[in-house]
Design a protein around this motif. Structure first.
Motif, PDB file in Angstrom:
ATOM      1  N   LEU A   1       0.820  -1.204   0.000  1.00 44.98           N
ATOM      2  CA  LEU A   1       0.000   0.000   0.000  1.00 44.98           C
ATOM      3  C   LEU A   1       0.856   1.256   0.000  1.00 44.98           C
ATOM      4  O   LEU A   1       0.585   2.211  -0.737  1.00 44.98           O
ATOM      5  N   TRP A   2       1.897   1.271   0.836  1.00 50.19           N
ATOM      6  CA  TRP A   2       2.728   2.467   0.953  1.00 50.19           C
ATOM      7  C   TRP A   2       3.502   2.762  -0.325  1.00 50.19           C
ATOM      8  O   TRP A   2       3.758   3.928  -0.642  1.00 50.19           O
ATOM      9  N   LEU A   3       3.879   1.726  -1.060  1.00 48.88           N
ATOM     10  CA  LEU A   3       4.571   1.954  -2.329  1.00 48.88           C
ATOM     11  C   LEU A   3       3.697   2.726  -3.310  1.00 48.88           C
ATOM     12  O   LEU A   3       4.190   3.549  -4.078  1.00 48.88           O
ATOM     13  N   HIS A   4       2.391   2.461  -3.282  1.00 48.66           N
ATOM     14  CA  HIS A   4       1.471   3.132  -4.191  1.00 48.66           C
ATOM     15  C   HIS A   4       1.190   4.574  -3.775  1.00 48.66           C
ATOM     16  O   HIS A   4       0.560   5.327  -4.530  1.00 48.66           O
TER      17      HIS A   4
ATOM     18  N   LEU B   1       7.698  -0.978 -10.579  1.00 48.08           N
ATOM     19  CA  LEU B   1       6.715  -0.938  -9.488  1.00 48.08           C
ATOM     20  C   LEU B   1       5.823  -2.174  -9.522  1.00 48.08           C
ATOM     21  O   LEU B   1       5.577  -2.799  -8.484  1.00 48.08           O
ATOM     22  N   VAL B   2       5.342  -2.546 -10.697  1.00 51.33           N
ATOM     23  CA  VAL B   2       4.481  -3.725 -10.827  1.00 51.33           C
ATOM     24  C   VAL B   2       5.235  -4.976 -10.396  1.00 51.33           C
ATOM     25  O   VAL B   2       4.688  -5.827  -9.676  1.00 51.33           O
ATOM     26  N   SER B   3       6.480  -5.113 -10.813  1.00 55.45           N
ATOM     27  CA  SER B   3       7.265  -6.298 -10.456  1.00 55.45           C
ATOM     28  C   SER B   3       7.501  -6.372  -8.957  1.00 55.45           C
ATOM     29  O   SER B   3       7.407  -7.448  -8.352  1.00 55.45           O
ATOM     30  N   PHE B   4       7.794  -5.238  -8.333  1.00 53.57           N
ATOM     31  CA  PHE B   4       8.066  -5.219  -6.904  1.00 53.57           C
ATOM     32  C   PHE B   4       6.800  -5.540  -6.114  1.00 53.57           C
ATOM     33  O   PHE B   4       6.824  -6.331  -5.167  1.00 53.57           O
TER      34      PHE B   4
END
Length: 262
Positions: free
Chosen positions: A30-33, A73-76
């Motif tokens: 969540l925080w990455l987004h 971002l998608v891969s992580f």
């Protein structure tokens, strides 16, 4: 009876989606987004405050960077989601019962896509709001929403692909593939991508958004050529996304939870 069954399915879907959200709320997913879009907006608006680029050049540059960052971002995120399931009983929560395992996977993809949409709304919409305060360039009211939609739709195949890598292999392989995809995405925005970008999912967002920015900013550009490129790329993207999603669910139906590292 048909309406009752549809109502039950609707309630079940929302229940499962809510449960999945509760399961992930304490993770970095969540925080990455949230953090990455906010950081990107702050850095670019600061740089653009003294940069001598044209207004449309600044918009185009920012959208290109967003498109390049998306595969990483998608891969992580996919790797973290897969790792969470591995730690929670070696994918047993994801498998559930035999007839529900595909539904569980679909719910996870839907939630990740919704968070991706929220991140794009923040990254692109927030940038658009901030940039409009810095410059008097006029953009159509639908400009940023269309950019968000284009970028979001282009991520579906990537989520399917990286969830497969994260579940079947390991977090490192998924993230490593995302880094390579971001590098390829950057190359595909140059002349090297002409004629082949349609077949590389990591290049879709950059090319589609780039064409849309060009069509909006430049009245003298060959719009017929761009429309042809968009139509051809759109057909290829649709077919590859449907095929990728179908293959993922077919594979997951028979998957037993073994990974390369096991």
């Amino acid at each position: 009876m048909g309406r009752l069954e549809n109502g039950r399915k609707h309630v079940t879907f929302l229940h499962l989606l809510g449960a999945e959200m509760l399961k992930m709320r304490r993770t970095w997913i969540l925080w990455l987004h949230i953090l990455m879009p906010v950081l990107g907006i702050a850095v670019f608006l600061w740089y653009y405050s003294f940069s001598m680029w044209s207004a449309w050049g600044k918009i185009s540059g920012y959208i290109e960077i967003v498109s390049i960052v998306c595969p990483v971002l998608v891969s992580f995120v996919s790797a973290l989601a897969a790792e969470q399931e591995k730690q929670a009983g070696h994918f047993q929560n994801l498998f559930g019962t035999g007839r529900h395992r595909e539904s569980n996977l679909a719910i996870k993809i839907c939630l990740l896509m919704l968070w991706n949409l929220a991140a794009l709304l923040l990254a692109v919409g927030g940038f658009g709001a901030g940039f409009s305060l810095m410059t008097d360039v006029k953009v159509p009211g639908k400009f940023y929403p269309i950019l968000i939609l284009i970028t979001w739709v282009c991520q579906m195949f990537c989520y399917c692909f990286h969830l497969f890598l994260g579940i079947r292999f390991s977090r490192g392989i998924s993230i490593g593939a995302g880094v390579v995809e971001s590098l390829v995405a950057a190359l595909m925005m140059t002349g090297l991508g002409d004629g082949i970008w349609q077949f590389l999912p990591c290049a879709w967002a950059g090319r589609f958004t780039g064409y849309y920015v060009q069509m909006t900013a430049n009245a003298d550009i060959n719009k017929e050529f761009l429309r042809t490129q968009i139509e051809t790329g759109g057909i290829v993207m649709l077919l590859m996304t449907l095929a990728g999603a179908g293959l993922l669910f077919m594979w997951f139906h028979n998957y037993e939870g073994r990974r390369m590292e096991d």
